[in-house]
Design an enzyme around this catalytic site. Structure first.
Site, PDB file in Angstrom:
ATOM      1  N   LYS A  56       0.792  -1.235   0.000  1.00 31.80           N
ATOM      2  CA  LYS A  56       0.000   0.000   0.000  1.00 31.80           C
ATOM      3  C   LYS A  56       0.824   1.285   0.000  1.00 31.80           C
ATOM      4  CE  LYS A  56      -3.333  -1.089  -0.651  1.00 31.80           C
ATOM      5  NZ  LYS A  56      -3.669  -1.815  -1.923  1.00 31.80           N
ATOM      6  N   HIS A 117       6.897  -7.262  -2.299  1.00 31.75           N
ATOM      7  CA  HIS A 117       6.679  -6.604  -1.003  1.00 31.75           C
ATOM      8  C   HIS A 117       7.614  -7.205   0.054  1.00 31.75           C
ATOM      9  CE1 HIS A 117       3.260  -4.371  -2.366  1.00 31.75           C
ATOM     10  NE2 HIS A 117       2.367  -5.323  -2.305  1.00 31.75           N
ATOM     11  N   SER A 147      -4.696   2.514   4.482  1.00 31.90           N
ATOM     12  CA  SER A 147      -4.886   1.950   3.150  1.00 31.90           C
ATOM     13  C   SER A 147      -4.926   0.423   3.216  1.00 31.90           C
ATOM     14  CB  SER A 147      -3.744   2.426   2.240  1.00 31.90           C
ATOM     15  OG  SER A 147      -3.912   1.937   0.941  1.00 31.90           O
TER      16      SER A 147
END
Ligand SMILES: Nc1ncnc2c1ncn2[C@@H]1O[C@H](COP(=O)(O)OS(=O)(=O)O)[C@@H](OP(=O)(O)O)[C@H]1O
Length: 304
Positions: A56, A117, A147
């Site tokens: 995010k 990520h 988020s």
């Protein structure tokens, strides 16, 4: 395999609200954990470009900017596929055989642009060995949390976030997929000067996209005319990307991502955390933040 068949397979129970399992103390889906050896042994190449982020933090935005740069501002070329198909997500494992991030990456011709990520200590070592270029994007903790919370409500491929109050604690404890935000941003920050890494901030990109895109251009050793840069800024603005089905994740079935719960392209603004945190939650968060970030030279802006 047809797209429909692929979507059906994605709906298999084990991929929705997936089981989780730690890898080296970092929470992952059980599927990632079960495939960890293969992910760890991923073979990077010297001309790979990796977009690395905590979830995010502005991944999709950066992907679209990079793709526009690589295609000299040709919007049609960037419409060739969804961002998630243009740039293999190396650790993400989708059900149909041959469709994991690793499989997509291995089939992709060079030069490849990849997404991850993973926290820095879990990056497959071949990236360091090959000295591949890496763009890391960081976003302030509170907006990332907000988020991620809404994303976890609308995306059935990640664990349910529980209530807002519960999620704030889960996030602070780092018990979310890909682990602690604090360790992630600090870990990448600490190695940025030892490798080929461009470390960017979401808030800077929002404040002055031209300046930040110019940093990316320099890093990629690309020169483009001013009018192409203008086109890239426009095409990758929040409002335009929100309407772009190849970047806004609306091509996925609602049983995977339900944009009526919360759109993937939600607000795209630094400072939305103020609409979520109570005064007490904010004070507690700040106290905990000071402890977790003590000694780091990393500074975030929580609004612009
Ligand atoms: N062009 C542009 N400008 C500003 N902000 C943008 C843009 N594109 C995506 N976003 C916002 O980035 C958030 C999604 O982050 P990621 O793309 O990293 O998500 S993911 O981890 O890949 O699922 C998510 O943030 P929130 O709106 O705060 O939820 C998106 O809206």
């Amino acid at each position: 395999m047809s797209l429909e068949k692929m979507k059906d397979l994605c709906l298999e129970e084990k991929y929705l609200q997936p089981e989780t399992k730690e890898v080296n103390g970092v929470l992952m889906t059980k599927i990632i954990s079960d495939n960890w050896d293969k992910i760890w042994n991923f073979q990077a190449k010297p001309d790979d470009l990796l977009i690395a982020t905590y979830a995010k933090a502005g991944t999709t935005w950066t992907q679209e900017i990079v793709d526009m740069i690589q295609n000299d501002g040709d919007v049609q070329k960037c419409q060739r596929a969804n961002t998630f198909d243009r740039h293999p997500f190396i650790e993400w494992t989708l059900p149909p055989p041959g469709h994991s991030g690793l499989d997509l990456a291995s089939k992709m011709p060079s030069p490849r642009t990849l997404k991850t990520h993973l926290p820095v200590q879990m990056l497959p070592p071949s990236f360091w060995k090959e000295n591949s270029k890496i763009i890391y994007v960081a976003r302030n903790a509170k907006d990332c949390l907000v988020s991620y919370y809404h994303f976890s409500r609308m995306n059935k491929m990640v664990p349910d976030p529980g209530t807002w109050e519960e999620y704030v604690e889960t996030f602070k404890a780092g018990k979310v997929l890909w682990g602690s935000w604090y360790d992630h941003v600090k870990g990448w920050w600490d190695v940025k000067d030892q490798h080929h890494i461009l470390y960017l901030f979401y808030e800077d990109m929002k404040e002055d996209p031209r300046r930040e895109i110019q940093k990316i251009l320099k890093f990629l050793e690309k020169d483009i005319p001013e009018e192409v840069l203008d086109k890239i800024i426009y095409h990758t603005s929040f409002d335009v990307m929100k309407q772009n089905p190849m970047a806004n994740y609306t091509t996925l079935p609602t049983s995977i991502m339900d944009h009526s719960i919360s759109p993937f392209m939600r607000k795209g603004m630094p400072g939305d955390w103020k609409n979520h945190f109570t005064v007490a939650q904010n004070e507690e968060f700040d106290k905990d933040y000071q402890k977790k970030m003590a000694g780091s030279t990393l500074i975030f802006r929580t609004e612009i």
